[in-house]
Motif scaffolding. Sequence first.
Motif, PDB file in Angstrom:
ATOM      1  N   HIS A  95      -8.159   0.057   0.496  1.00  0.00           N
ATOM      2  CA  HIS A  95      -6.847   0.514   0.001  1.00  0.00           C
ATOM      3  C   HIS A  95      -6.486   1.800   0.733  1.00  0.00           C
ATOM      4  CE1 HIS A  95      -3.371   0.967  -2.364  1.00  0.00           C
ATOM      5  NE2 HIS A  95      -3.837   1.847  -3.241  1.00  0.00           N
TER       6      HIS A  95
ATOM      7  N   THR B  76      -4.825  -2.919   2.617  1.00  0.00           N
ATOM      8  CA  THR B  76      -3.467  -2.916   2.067  1.00  0.00           C
ATOM      9  C   THR B  76      -2.460  -2.316   3.029  1.00  0.00           C
ATOM     10  OG1 THR B  76      -3.981  -0.838   0.917  1.00  0.00           O
ATOM     11  CG2 THR B  76      -4.231  -2.882  -0.334  1.00  0.00           C
TER      12      THR B  76
ATOM     13  N   LEU C 269      -1.476  -2.843  -3.662  1.00  0.00           N
ATOM     14  CA  LEU C 269      -2.865  -3.163  -3.975  1.00  0.00           C
ATOM     15  C   LEU C 269      -2.939  -4.398  -4.856  1.00  0.00           C
ATOM     16  CD1 LEU C 269      -5.891  -2.600  -4.050  1.00  0.00           C
ATOM     17  CD2 LEU C 269      -5.475  -0.989  -5.929  1.00  0.00           C
TER      18      LEU C 269
ATOM     19  N   VAL D  26     -12.950  -3.311  -4.107  1.00  0.00           N
ATOM     20  CA  VAL D  26     -11.809  -2.459  -3.765  1.00  0.00           C
ATOM     21  C   VAL D  26     -12.335  -1.078  -3.388  1.00  0.00           C
ATOM     22  CG1 VAL D  26      -9.651  -1.445  -4.559  1.00  0.00           C
ATOM     23  CG2 VAL D  26     -10.314  -3.738  -5.328  1.00  0.00           C
TER      24      VAL D  26
ATOM     25  N   SER E  24      -5.254   7.164  -0.388  1.00  0.00           N
ATOM     26  CA  SER E  24      -4.978   6.568  -1.700  1.00  0.00           C
ATOM     27  C   SER E  24      -5.572   7.425  -2.809  1.00  0.00           C
ATOM     28  CB  SER E  24      -5.516   5.144  -1.774  1.00  0.00           C
ATOM     29  OG  SER E  24      -6.902   5.094  -1.500  1.00  0.00           O
TER      30      SER E  24
ATOM     31  N   VAL F 134      -6.417   2.754  -9.526  1.00  0.00           N
ATOM     32  CA  VAL F 134      -7.036   1.499  -9.102  1.00  0.00           C
ATOM     33  C   VAL F 134      -7.659   0.773 -10.288  1.00  0.00           C
ATOM     34  CG1 VAL F 134      -8.781   0.478  -7.593  1.00  0.00           C
ATOM     35  CG2 VAL F 134      -7.456   2.455  -6.806  1.00  0.00           C
TER      36      VAL F 134
END
Length: 539
Positions: A80, A106, A121, A139, A145, A152
């Motif tokens: 991400h 992403t 995401l 992830v 991020s 998340v």
Amino acid sequence: MKQADLSISNEAEDDGSRQNDAPRRNGDYDDIRYNLLSDRTFLDIHGCTSRLAHYHGIDCKLSGSVYVVSEIEGALPLIHGVSGCAFHQRLSPRKLYSPVYTMACTNLVEEDIIYGGEEKLRHGIYDVYNRYRPKLIVVLPTCISGLMGEDVHSIIRDVKDDIPCNLVFVPSEGFAHRDHDSIDSIMQYVATSWKNTSQQFDFRGCGQVDMLASLAEQLMEEQDVIENSVNLESNGRYTYGFNLELQEVGRILGQMGVSINAVLPTTTVERIRQAPAAQLNIARSRTDKWAAYMRDEFGTDQIKKWPHNSGIEGTARFLQDVGSRLGLDGEAEAVIDVEKKRAAKDLAKIRRTLSGHSFAILSQNLIFNPHRMKVYLNDLMLPIKYICIDSLVLNRLKVSQETRDMMMKNMYGIFDEMTPGFQVLIDPSAEELHKVSKEVDYVLGEFITSPIHEKVSEIPVLDMSLLCNLLYRTSFSVIVELGRHLVQKINKPQINDRRLIVSRLKYNSPYYPMLDDPRISSSIGMWHGIWRATSSGGC
């Protein structure tokens, strides 16, 4: 459903199995040599390329997390962050010759950074599953991020019921790494662990440590315990000696009446889920955060592999301790006695050959393990005259004088317990190194010392990079292989008047393998100054 913008390999149809394929060769030692040759071929320098890449190139915390994911069958990483993070993390210092081919990202852009990337995401998770059908999506957030404050955890909670596969989140942001002050604490831990096996330490910020802990916390489930079974932690199938250690430990434990429940992280998603079925976890000394969680959550007992558990006697003591934890003292003692006798028989001829020569040890290892000398002295019975240790890297990392003094004190304390007759030189000068080289038959170099030393002494250094890391393995066979390797080096004709190009370059000694160029030195100094000021670091 809207497709996420994913940065994925050109091999879009790859199911991810390539990244889990270990090299196949005849014999464990051939496999070790093949791994080394692959590293040399990739960077075309010498056998310490993975260490150099770790120190000077691929040094993000994300790297360690990605590597662990690549060890798990059916798992796929979803980065991400920006596409550059995913691109650079395809290569791991542990397997430079085998990139992580299937990796999703992403691909955050400026607009996402301004307005948020959580929806990207969300769609990314759906898209990764639809494309690859993995059994586990991990992830992995990046610095950007993390700085954006992306939630998340909430995204994973929202989509987990719609995705028929496992989802795990790992705190892999680079800025979540240990800060510069912790380097001194790590060195204190290292020095203490040489002598005190009850030492506890939170090895913060290592990608591999946090990845294993996340698997334990988010994937493992309560199980019925299998009597006399263990989970074995490993550095992974791509590290030297993995197959050799696993085969030998599996055979010895099997003869003791012990089964291996799982090898972590080199296993399947289902095996990780069932890890609490083991009666005992065998953890490495710095990465037991996962085992500590299993102890508290599932009641799984644990035992650590410490630096002093190396060599014939150290390995024997450790395996005996494993047997004792499982109530198999008698069975363990009988099996270990047979293994020690077999190793002694194999070493007898090797010792006779090596006893006719004199040696000096030259090490530039950041966390030099003095217990390794017991292997050279007690197992191989090398006639060692000098041990030369270069600690300049500790200066560069600003390790305090108090910590360095403790390291030296503990190291000398261990040396005092060994066979006398050798002299220890800390940070020897060029003149001292030249003198040492003239007084011995062979100089054994470890890691990244050979070119500098050959430039100073004009005497070749026997490169022991291939097998010196194997001494941390729980294995009797690696000691024998180390001896055979050294005998082969000695029996091979030495060209004492060679003039290697790599040895003729002018290096910056504190920052080897960097060249002694003022532009390079200034860049390194600026980088380390920023590093110390901003609390970022390696993986």
